[in-house]
Write a protein that holds these residues in place. Structure first.
Motif, PDB file in Angstrom:
ATOM      1  N   MET A   1      21.652  10.024  -0.818  1.00 14.39           N
ATOM      2  CA  MET A   1      22.463  11.235  -0.951  1.00 14.39           C
ATOM      3  C   MET A   1      22.918  11.510  -2.378  1.00 14.39           C
ATOM      4  SD  MET A   1      24.731  11.171   2.578  1.00 14.39           S
ATOM      5  CE  MET A   1      25.541   9.629   2.186  1.00 14.39           C
TER       6      MET A   1
ATOM      7  N   GLY B   1      27.230  17.461   6.733  1.00 11.19           N
ATOM      8  CA  GLY B   1      26.851  17.233   5.345  1.00 11.19           C
ATOM      9  C   GLY B   1      25.702  16.276   5.172  1.00 11.19           C
TER      10      GLY B   1
ATOM     11  N   LEU C   1      24.485  15.237  -3.510  1.00 11.30           N
ATOM     12  CA  LEU C   1      25.351  15.582  -2.385  1.00 11.30           C
ATOM     13  C   LEU C   1      26.696  14.865  -2.430  1.00 11.30           C
ATOM     14  CD1 LEU C   1      22.709  15.454   0.511  1.00 11.30           C
ATOM     15  CD2 LEU C   1      23.541  17.472  -0.713  1.00 11.30           C
TER      16      LEU C   1
END
Length: 328
Positions: free
Chosen positions: A105, A76, A110
């Motif tokens: 992020m 990820g 995300l």
């Protein structure tokens, strides 16, 4: 109260006191850590973050008197490992090595995690971005390069990481700081500094705004040159490379950084014990010699300053990502 009754009462009281003490958490007994500690690394084995984590873990073992085991939790784009650190119990037995991506992020949509999601323990590394060009490039300094970019928007290409990665944002932020459209240099995504640098040597791109340690072998081979470093002081690796401040008057700085964090809500006494251990590690000859051998920068900040550092990093990266249109 008879003698026998008094003895029975005393025995009961001592037993209750003993049970109460046993039930207290380790922190209250002042014996943290009483078992092994896990250090989560959000990136894969073999890279710079992993190497930094493993030398730090080996030295933390000596300071804490317990094994410190490195566990790589990848995936990820760093989200998996950072999430695992944040979700662990705040008892000091799971800590992690947070990286600059935690300040990026959430801007990309995300994760909702940010530096504020953790208890900061200590910043232990920062590698500033540099401005690298081919050795035969006509620019004698970074001012020449910036002038050429401003005069020829869209002509130049740069690489060294993925779209929206730390080195992309380092260059975009510099251009924005210099009142140059940050999109005037086309970004060519790559799987890291090494392929980006090789592409530059081959003539595919013009600029690689990566760290000096990553560019070291090609600089030493005379294939590329570094025009400036995005730091407030010269890099120990190449002290002759000027800072942006010295070269242009710009106060813009940007670095890939790494620091020890724990889950939010860590008791102060455990935080302080960990912070003391991390400070000793960062100042140790073993750590500084190891980092120097890799060309990595050693920068230390304690819990309060590290927290402020993460907040500043988050703010600057967010502004830059918005400017180049990649913030969600």
């Amino acid at each position: 109260m008879t003698h026998r009754t008094r003895r029975a009462w005393l025995a009961t009281a001592l037993a209750a006191l003993s049970l109460g003490t046993t039930a207290l958490p380790a922190a209250a007994q002042g014996n943290y850590p009483s078992r092994p500690v896990t250090l989560i690394v959000p990136w894969g084995a073999g890279g710079g973050t992993d190497a930094t984590a493993r030398i730090a873990a080996s030295l933390l073992e000596k300071e804490l008197g317990q094994p410190v085991t490195v566990v790589n939790r990848t995936g990820g784009s760093g989200v998996v490992g950072h999430a695992a650190i944040a979700a662990a119990p705040p008892d000091g037995y799971t800590i992690g090595l947070a990286t600059v991506e935690i300040a990026m992020m959430h801007w990309q949509g995300l994760t909702e995690l940010s530096g504020a999601s953790y208890t900061p323990i200590g910043l232990i590394n920062a590698d500033p971005a540099g401005i690298q060009v081919r050795a035969d490039a006509p620019y004698k300094d970074v001012k020449d390069l910036l002038a050429a970019i401003k005069a020829n928007p869209g002509k130049f290409k740069a690489s060294g990481t993925g779209q929206g990665g730390i080195w992309h944002l380092a260059l975009a932020g510099l251009l924005r700081d210099q009142k140059i459209d940050p999109t005037s240099v086309s970004w060519v995504p790559s799987n890291g500094a090494a392929p980006g640098l090789q592409d530059m040597v081959a003539g595919g791109i013009d600029i690689a705004p990566v760290s000096l340690p990553e560019a070291r072998s090609l600089i030493d081979a005379g294939k590329i040159k570094s025009l400036a470093v995005m730091s407030d002081k010269p890099a120990a690796l190449y002290p002759q490379v000027p800072t942006l401040k010295a070269a242009t008057g710009s106060n813009w700085t940007m670095a890939a950084w790494r620091g020890i964090v724990a889950p939010k809500g860590l008791p102060n006494d455990i935080r302080d014990k960990l912070a003391t251990a991390v400070r000793k590690v960062a100042a140790s000859k073993e750590y500084t010699d190891f980092m120097a051998s890799r060309g990595f920068g050693v920068v230390y900040a304690g819990p309060e300053d590290f927290g402020k550092f993460m907040a500043k990093s988050d703010q600057e990266l967010g502004a830059t990502m918005k400017a180049v249109g990649i913030a969600k």
